[in-house]
Design an enzyme around this catalytic site. Structure first.
Site, short mmCIF file in Angstrom:
data_model
loop_
_atom_site.label_atom_id
_atom_site.label_comp_id
_atom_site.label_asym_id
_atom_site.label_seq_id
_atom_site.Cartn_x
_atom_site.Cartn_y
_atom_site.Cartn_z
CE LYS A 282 -4.31 1.56 2.06
NZ LYS A 282 -5.44 1.18 2.94
CD GLU A 367 -18.98 -1.30 9.39
OE1 GLU A 367 -19.20 -2.40 8.88
OE2 GLU A 367 -18.06 -0.53 8.99
NE ARG A 395 -22.63 -3.22 4.52
CZ ARG A 395 -21.43 -3.45 4.00
NH1 ARG A 395 -20.42 -3.80 4.77
NH2 ARG A 395 -21.23 -3.30 2.68
C1 LIG Z 1 -18.93 -0.85 5.47
C2 LIG Z 1 -17.67 -0.02 5.43
N1 LIG Z 1 -16.99 0.16 6.58
C3 LIG Z 1 -15.87 0.91 6.58
C4 LIG Z 1 -15.43 1.51 5.42
C5 LIG Z 1 -14.23 2.43 5.46
N2 LIG Z 1 -13.11 1.88 4.67
C6 LIG Z 1 -12.89 2.26 3.42
S1 LIG Z 1 -11.56 1.52 2.76
C7 LIG Z 1 -11.26 0.67 4.20
C8 LIG Z 1 -10.10 -0.24 4.32
C9 LIG Z 1 -10.15 -1.24 3.21
O1 LIG Z 1 -9.01 -2.08 3.32
P1 LIG Z 1 -8.70 -3.02 2.09
O2 LIG Z 1 -9.95 -3.66 1.62
O3 LIG Z 1 -7.61 -3.90 2.51
O4 LIG Z 1 -8.25 -2.03 0.92
P2 LIG Z 1 -6.84 -1.26 0.79
O5 LIG Z 1 -7.16 0.19 1.11
O6 LIG Z 1 -5.87 -1.88 1.71
O7 LIG Z 1 -6.45 -1.44 -0.65
C10 LIG Z 1 -12.21 0.98 5.15
C11 LIG Z 1 -12.25 0.44 6.52
C12 LIG Z 1 -16.18 1.30 4.25
N3 LIG Z 1 -15.85 1.89 3.06
N4 LIG Z 1 -17.29 0.54 4.28
#
Ligand SMILES: Cc1ncc(C[n+]2csc(CCOP(=O)(O)OP(=O)(O)O)c2C)c(N)n1
Ligand SMILES: CC(=O)[C@@H](O)[C@H](O)COP(=O)(O)O
Ligand SMILES: [Mg+2]
Length: 621
Positions: A282, A367, A395
């Site tokens: 990342k 959530e 959620r």
């Molecule tokens: C239901 C929900 N909860 C929290 C989020 C906030 N959120 C957006 S991206 C993310 C992390 C995602 O991690 P990953 O899937 O590993 O993607 P990366 O950014 O590492 O590529 C979070 C917690 C969201 N978009 N949707």
């Protein structure tokens, strides 16, 4: 250097490029991303980590015939560049400009308007099942991060995959990070897999050696399914996905274009569900983001040289006020614990988690689990402060209703990002929480007008025996009234801030400041508007409302929530038999686009000037 990006139009162009040219393209894309996002702000580190993967996906599949679904969708900037939208980056996330998330309205390559996590597997399975029914022929690829994979919805889809046994390719983009470092059993498991590179190299070595055996070599490979399984079980412990019906490929280096392309081709030729485990970094390619991928996950405009934000608010945000206050309260009350769903930093809990690691529960992107887990904590005597963004708390609707309110458990929901959030747009505006909470029995719902009142509401919440919700917006917390002002907080009691004979504005939370400004504007036009800080949506201050209605021909309700099911609706119902008109002001029954908050309030008639204008018109009849 040949400028590939300039020549580049659509994914089919990728098929004409060799791996060296693709690598040069990846360098150009990284430079482009860093330069553009440094100007507009946005989601940088996830996109830097997905450059080669996205190039390979669009090279190996025939998009848009083949369907690619991006989980969350914050990592689709490269996808947008490769699908003819590089020009959109100067207006990224700006009002009227390109969204930072996939948008069907923008491109046939964007299949869903995603923004919430862990949906890509279910969406992909649905597409695949429909394809199988229609007999059409296209690939379905769901790209999901290791963070999103911790979401319960993803597990539900994984479980269903074996049952459907349809052809779907899941690309697990594993960078070990959610927004913060990823957490939980799955994350540890993936970490072990990441370490088991030996499986790939051993498998390749065995195949190479055997294929040298004259005549029988190839036959042996084909017949080695049983041996392959025993090797697999022996050398990797990554059978979770295999046991769920997937053919597991990986882990592979997600920055090695050739390896990714070749493995994707292998996946295409494989029947049934396939899971390709790709390891990426990342923030790759920008040292500041590599070192702090969480900081550059979602970032404002920054100086490319230093990585520093170009502007920083000096006033504390509601989230930081919340975080500091919770630390202060936890020092005095050991029952207090914090629950987060993978958003410790965003919700202002990072410091709390360092001060009280044992009293901080980050449950991952989960959530629903967070809420029911908090119910368990509360039942056993803890005072859980569950801190989740308004939009993501959607959620957990059933868990709030059934596991907390029905049980009448003392859980405090600190609903951050309540109201319009700005640049993230439709999928992230927190303008529905009053509508999905207001009808839940036993739930107290309040909204502070400023930072001091948020602190007072937190203190009050800690004393309540039943469930309560405090909702507050993204951004800086004004200081409208002194601390003493907040001390006069009483459940179900509103607070009059200004007298006015012509109209009475009942404002909620962050809209109080706008109501006061609107009253000033009206005064310049000879109109006297009263302003009340409503404070509580539930229970309503019925006595004060009925008294105000008797004294005013026009009652105005003002909220940063949709009108449908909002706070104003309750007031309408209460005053139905009063001899007064009620003007409800809030968000219309639609999804609000992205842009700055100021722009959105202005465009939708909810800034002070528009509020004043609307009230004036209403009075003039
Ligand atoms: C239901 C929900 N909860 C929290 C989020 C906030 N959120 C957006 S991206 C993310 C992390 C995602 O991690 P990953 O899937 O590993 O993607 P990366 O950014 O590492 O590529 C979070 C917690 C969201 N978009 N949707
Ligand atoms: C992609 C995603 O859902 C999060 O990164 C979200 O954009 C964070 O929002 P804030 O910037 O308001 O914390
Ligand atoms: Mg990740």
């Amino acid at each position: 250097m040949k400028d590939y990006l300039k020549q580049f139009q659509f994914p089919e162009d990728l098929k004409e490029m060799d791996y060296d040219e693709l690598e040069l393209l990846s360098y150009e894309i990284r430079d482009f991303l860093i330069e553009k996002v440094s100007k507009t702000g946005g989601h940088l580190s996830s996109n830097l980590g997905a450059v080669e993967l996205t190039i390979a996906l669009h090279r190996c599949f025939d998009t848009p015939k083949d369907k690619i679904i991006w989980d969350v969708g914050h990592q689709t900037y490269v996808h947008k560049i490769l699908t003819g939208r590089a020009d959109g980056f100067d207006s990224l996330r700006k009002y009227g400009g390109m969204s930072g998330f996939p948008k069907q309205r923008d491109s046939e390559y964007d299949l869903f308007d995603t923004g919430h996590s862990s949906t890509s597997l279910s969406l992909g399975l649905g597409l695949a099942a429909a394809r199988d029914l229609s007999g059409e022929d296209y690939e379905v690829v769901s790209v999901i991060g290791d963070g999103a994979m911790t979401g319960g919805l993803a597990f539900e889809a994984l479980n269903n995959t074996a049952h459907l046994n349809t052809k779907i390719i899941v690309v697990l983009n594993d960078n070990g990070m959610s927004i913060s470092p990823n957490i939980g059993g799955l994350s540890h498991y993936l970490g072990r897999l990441r370490g088991s590179r030996k499986y790939i190299s051993m498998k390749a070595q065995i195949k190479k050696n055997i294929s040298k055996v004259p005549l029988i070599g190839e036959g042996m490979i084909a017949g080695m399914q049983h041996a392959r399984d025993s090797i697999k079980y022996a050398v990797i412990d990554g059978v979770l996905f295999e046991e769920l019906g997937f053919k597991y490929f990986g882990p592979i280096d997600g920055h090695d274009l050739q390896e990714v392309c070749e493995t994707l081709e292998l996946a295409k030729q494989t029947d049934g569900p396939v899971l390709l485990h790709v390891m990426t970094q990342k923030g790759k390619g920008y040292s500041k983001a590599e070192l702090n991928p969480n900081v550059f996950h979602g970032i404002g405009p920054f100086d490319m040289e230093t990585g520093q934000l170009l502007s920083k608010s000096v006033k504390p945000s509601y989230s930081s006020v919340f975080g500091s206050k919770l630390i202060e309260m936890a020092q005095k009350d050991e029952r207090i614990v914090a629950v987060s769903a993978a958003m410790l930093e965003g919700t202002g809990l990072a410091k709390f988690s360092h001060e009280y690691p044992k009293r901080t529960f980050d449950v991952g992107i989960a959530e629903g689990h967070a809420v029911t887990f908090a119910a368990g904590l509360a039942k056993a005597g803890c005072k859980p402060f569950v801190t989740i963004y308004s939009t993501f708390l959607q959620r957990a609707y059933d868990e709030i209703m059934e596991d907390v309110c029905l049980q009448n458990l003392p859980v405090v929901f600190c609903i951050d990002r309540a109201g319009i959030v700005g640049a993230d747009g439709e999928t992230h505006h927190g303008i529905f929480d009053l509508s999905y909470l207001k009808h839940m029995p036993n739930l107290t719902i309040m909204a502070p007008q400023d930072g001091a009142e948020l602190e007072a509401m937190m203190e009050l919440a800690a004393k309540l025996d039943g469930p309560c919700a405090i909702r507050y917006p993204r951004g800086t917390a004004p200081q409208l009234g002194g601390a003493d002002h907040a001390e006069k907080l009483e459940v179900g009691r509103a607070m009059r801030l200004r007298e006015g004979k012509d109209a009475d504005i009942w404002a909620l939370g962050s809209m109080v400041e706008k109501a006061l400004d609107a009253a000033e504007l009206l005064k310049e036009q000879g109109i006297e508007a009263g302003v009340i800080n409503q404070r509580f949506v539930k229970p309503l201050d019925e006595e004060a409302l009925q008294e105000a209605a008797k004294a005013h021909d026009l009652m105005v309700t003002l909220e940063d929530n949709v009108l449908t099911g909002g706070a104003g609706e309750e007031i309408d119902a209460l005053l139905i038999n009063e001899n007064t008109r009620v003007l409800n002001m809030g968000w219309p029954d639609t999804f609000i686009e992205h842009g700055s908050c100021d722009q959105l309030y202005r465009v939708h008639g909810l800034d002070a000037a528009a509020i004043a204008e609307r009230i004036k018109k209403e009075l003039e009849g």
